[in-house]
Design a protein around this motif. Sequence first.
Motif, mmCIF file in Angstrom:
data_model
loop_
_atom_site.group_PDB
_atom_site.id
_atom_site.type_symbol
_atom_site.label_atom_id
_atom_site.label_comp_id
_atom_site.label_asym_id
_atom_site.label_seq_id
_atom_site.Cartn_x
_atom_site.Cartn_y
_atom_site.Cartn_z
ATOM 1 N N MET A 151 0.825 -1.199 0.000
ATOM 2 C CA MET A 151 0.000 0.000 0.000
ATOM 3 C C MET A 151 0.864 1.256 0.000
ATOM 4 O O MET A 151 0.618 2.202 -0.767
ATOM 5 N N MET A 152 1.898 1.281 0.838
ATOM 6 C CA MET A 152 2.746 2.467 0.940
ATOM 7 C C MET A 152 3.578 2.670 -0.319
ATOM 8 O O MET A 152 3.789 3.813 -0.756
ATOM 9 N N GLU A 153 4.032 1.587 -0.908
ATOM 10 C CA GLU A 153 4.776 1.708 -2.168
ATOM 11 C C GLU A 153 3.879 2.213 -3.291
ATOM 12 O O GLU A 153 4.301 3.035 -4.115
ATOM 13 N N ASP A 154 2.621 1.750 -3.323
ATOM 14 C CA ASP A 154 1.670 2.226 -4.325
ATOM 15 C C ASP A 154 1.387 3.710 -4.146
ATOM 16 O O ASP A 154 1.167 4.438 -5.123
ATOM 17 N N ILE A 155 1.391 4.178 -2.904
ATOM 18 C CA ILE A 155 1.147 5.599 -2.625
ATOM 19 C C ILE A 155 2.306 6.449 -3.112
ATOM 20 O O ILE A 155 2.116 7.590 -3.546
ATOM 21 N N GLY A 156 3.536 5.895 -3.044
ATOM 22 C CA GLY A 156 4.677 6.637 -3.551
ATOM 23 C C GLY A 156 5.875 6.698 -2.627
ATOM 24 O O GLY A 156 6.889 7.330 -2.964
ATOM 25 N N PHE A 157 5.808 6.057 -1.474
ATOM 26 C CA PHE A 157 6.964 6.047 -0.589
ATOM 27 C C PHE A 157 8.134 5.347 -1.286
ATOM 28 O O PHE A 157 7.981 4.292 -1.883
ATOM 29 N N LYS A 158 9.318 5.940 -1.183
ATOM 30 C CA LYS A 158 10.488 5.408 -1.884
ATOM 31 C C LYS A 158 11.187 4.323 -1.077
ATOM 32 O O LYS A 158 11.856 3.452 -1.646
ATOM 33 N N TYR A 159 11.090 4.410 0.219
ATOM 34 C CA TYR A 159 11.700 3.402 1.098
ATOM 35 C C TYR A 159 10.654 2.975 2.118
ATOM 36 O O TYR A 159 10.035 3.827 2.765
ATOM 37 N N VAL A 160 10.421 1.688 2.254
ATOM 38 C CA VAL A 160 9.412 1.186 3.185
ATOM 39 C C VAL A 160 9.984 -0.017 3.936
ATOM 40 O O VAL A 160 10.476 -0.966 3.318
ATOM 41 N N ASP A 161 9.922 0.026 5.246
ATOM 42 C CA ASP A 161 10.360 -1.097 6.087
ATOM 43 C C ASP A 161 9.260 -1.365 7.113
ATOM 44 O O ASP A 161 9.033 -0.543 8.007
#
Length: 242
Positions: free
Chosen positions: A159-169
């Motif tokens: 979900m966060m990657e689809d929103i546009g976050f470049k780095y997600v952990d």
Amino acid sequence: MSKSECPEGNHSGAQSADGSTTIILEKYLPANYEALVGCDLNERSVRFANEKYANHRISFQVLDIQGELPARLRGSFDHVFSFYTIHWIRDQVKTFRNVFELLVEGGDCLLLVMGRHTTYSLYLALAQSQRWAKYLERVYDLVSPYYDCEEPDLKISKMMEDIGFKYVDVRCKQLSCEYNPLDQYKKLLTAIDPFGIPEQLMKEFLTDCERVLRDMRLLHTTKSGVDALKIHYNLLVIHARK
């Protein structure tokens, strides 16, 4: 100079914050930070927090993190923090998108979100009883949206990657704690009661809570001969950068 925002939250029945969580963050921020802004949906909480904790760099304001963001807040913060709030919110995509929109380019967020929890299982069981169904009719609005999710870390990451976050952990930690004696847990249930159980019925409600926990085999007798409760829960620790 950094600006930080902390949604403390009163969402979907959650208990209101009083500002004390926000001010703890101050000692972890750079000495030259510009502003620390605490947010809550409850106007009374915001008023109380401003009266008790506000100063030239710390302030509190009303904000619905799943609503429309004021234009002045968009792209204004280097850091966004939220501790044990986001799981109260129904519109997860809107909420995480708003966290993204609050951040400057390169800004990051640290979020603690509850997944599974013994208390959710307790509430769901009581909601099926004829005695308490009318009081717990909103129980599904209060249970974490990740309660039944087998891989909540992967779901949130996507979900966060689809929103546009470049780095997600996102890390799902399986944790536990003990209430010894059980009365400690009963006091907690009374304090956080999100259902508005009438005061004259609270003792009966807690008795039924104990019965359900016993049926779930979550109670055990300590060496001192008192009942204790082992709580199990999943905590989602989320760090992401715009």
